[in-house]
Design a protein around this motif. Structure first.
Motif, PDB file in Angstrom:
ATOM      1  N   TYR B  35       0.851  -1.187   0.000  1.00 41.31           N
ATOM      2  CA  TYR B  35       0.000   0.000   0.000  1.00 41.31           C
ATOM      3  C   TYR B  35       0.885   1.236   0.000  1.00 41.31           C
ATOM      4  O   TYR B  35       1.981   1.238   0.567  1.00 41.31           O
ATOM      5  N   GLN B  37       0.932   5.218   1.218  1.00 39.43           N
ATOM      6  CA  GLN B  37       0.272   6.210   2.061  1.00 39.43           C
ATOM      7  C   GLN B  37       0.988   7.548   1.862  1.00 39.43           C
ATOM      8  O   GLN B  37       2.003   7.835   2.487  1.00 39.43           O
ATOM      9  N   LEU B  41      -3.243  11.843   2.162  1.00 38.52           N
ATOM     10  CA  LEU B  41      -4.126  10.841   1.583  1.00 38.52           C
ATOM     11  C   LEU B  41      -4.158   9.613   2.477  1.00 38.52           C
ATOM     12  O   LEU B  41      -3.298   9.418   3.321  1.00 38.52           O
ATOM     13  N   GLY B  42      -5.159   8.794   2.264  1.00 39.18           N
ATOM     14  CA  GLY B  42      -5.241   7.534   3.004  1.00 39.18           C
ATOM     15  C   GLY B  42      -4.368   6.479   2.350  1.00 39.18           C
ATOM     16  O   GLY B  42      -3.539   6.758   1.503  1.00 39.18           O
ATOM     17  N   LEU B  43      -4.569   5.262   2.764  1.00 37.09           N
ATOM     18  CA  LEU B  43      -3.809   4.148   2.200  1.00 37.09           C
ATOM     19  C   LEU B  43      -4.418   3.746   0.868  1.00 37.09           C
ATOM     20  O   LEU B  43      -5.629   3.510   0.770  1.00 37.09           O
ATOM     21  N   LEU B  88       4.847   6.952   2.382  1.00 41.25           N
ATOM     22  CA  LEU B  88       5.139   5.806   3.236  1.00 41.25           C
ATOM     23  C   LEU B  88       4.602   4.579   2.521  1.00 41.25           C
ATOM     24  O   LEU B  88       3.422   4.531   2.155  1.00 41.25           O
TER      25      LEU B  88
END
Lengths: 112, 111
Positions: B35, B37, B41-43, B88
């Motif tokens: 994923y 991140q 923003l979200g994942l 991330l």
């Protein structure tokens, strides 16, 4: 780390109070839901999950409620503690796939 | 029991370079997920590997690729890095098609 940005909804609660974090999910075909907690500088940590054939599931100090009619998920934390301060994400999984779709997150701040 | 591990913790690259990120799943887990991140923003789901095969990929360009090794560890490669790839990168593993357990992530910075 700064895992999410500056525009997260924030819930501020007093230590010892109960917290309720809400999430609206997107797909009525989703059959599995998870709540994750992400502290600064760490990866998301599994809290509790629920399958679509259930309405409620309880863990230690946490309860997840699922309302499929309105596609709503909530996480209740009893007797909130300073260590509960983090960003909380809900995630849904479609029956047809295996990846998770995450909500935008809610920042929980616990005041001592 | 060791959790999901990722390396390196931090990675700094310049635009146009390639980045390689590594993930070791929980022992016994056969599925690995990646994923992204990004800040603000979200994942976002990137890739899913199971039993050495790519099973699904998210809405990312082909310069994001990866593989899963016979020991179920996984590698994510990002070619021709762009500034917006700074994020991330999280790896998760699972045994069955439900709980996914995440590693601490690799912070990629593209200058």
């Amino acid at each position: 780390g700064e895992s999410v940005g500056l525009h997260l909804p924030t819930l501020s609660v007093q230590e010892g109070d109960n917290s309720i974090i809400n999430c609206a999910y997107s797909n009525s075909a989703s059959d599995y839901f998870i709540w994750y907690k992400q502290e600064s500088g760490k990866g998301p940590q599994f809290i509790i999950d629920i399958r679509s054939n259930m309405d409620k599931r309880q863990g230690q100090r946490v309860t997840v409620l699922l309302n499929k009619t309105v596609k709503h998920l909530s996480l209740q934390i009893a007797a909130t503690q300073p260590g509960d301060s983090a960003v909380y994400f809900c995630a849904e999984k479609l029956n047809a796939g295996n990846m998770l779709t995450f909500g935008g997150g809610t920042r929980l701040m616990v005041k001592p | 029991e060791a959790g999901v591990t990722q390396s390196p913790t931090h990675l700094i690259k310049t635009r146009g370079q390639q980045a390689t990120l590594r993930c070791s799943p929980i022992s016994g887990h056969t599925s690995v997920y990646w994923y992204q991140q990004a800040l603000g923003l979200g994942l976002q789901f990137l890739l899913w590997y199971d039993e050495g095969e790519e099973r699904n990929r998210g809405n990312f360009p082909p310069r994001f690729s990866g593989r899963q090794f016979p020991n179920y560890s996984s590698e994510l490669n990002v070619n021709a890095l762009e500034l917006e790839d700074s994020a991330l990168y999280l790896c998760a593993s699972s045994l069955f098609r439900f709980e996914q357990f995440f590693g601490p992530g690799t912070r990629l910075t593209v200058l």
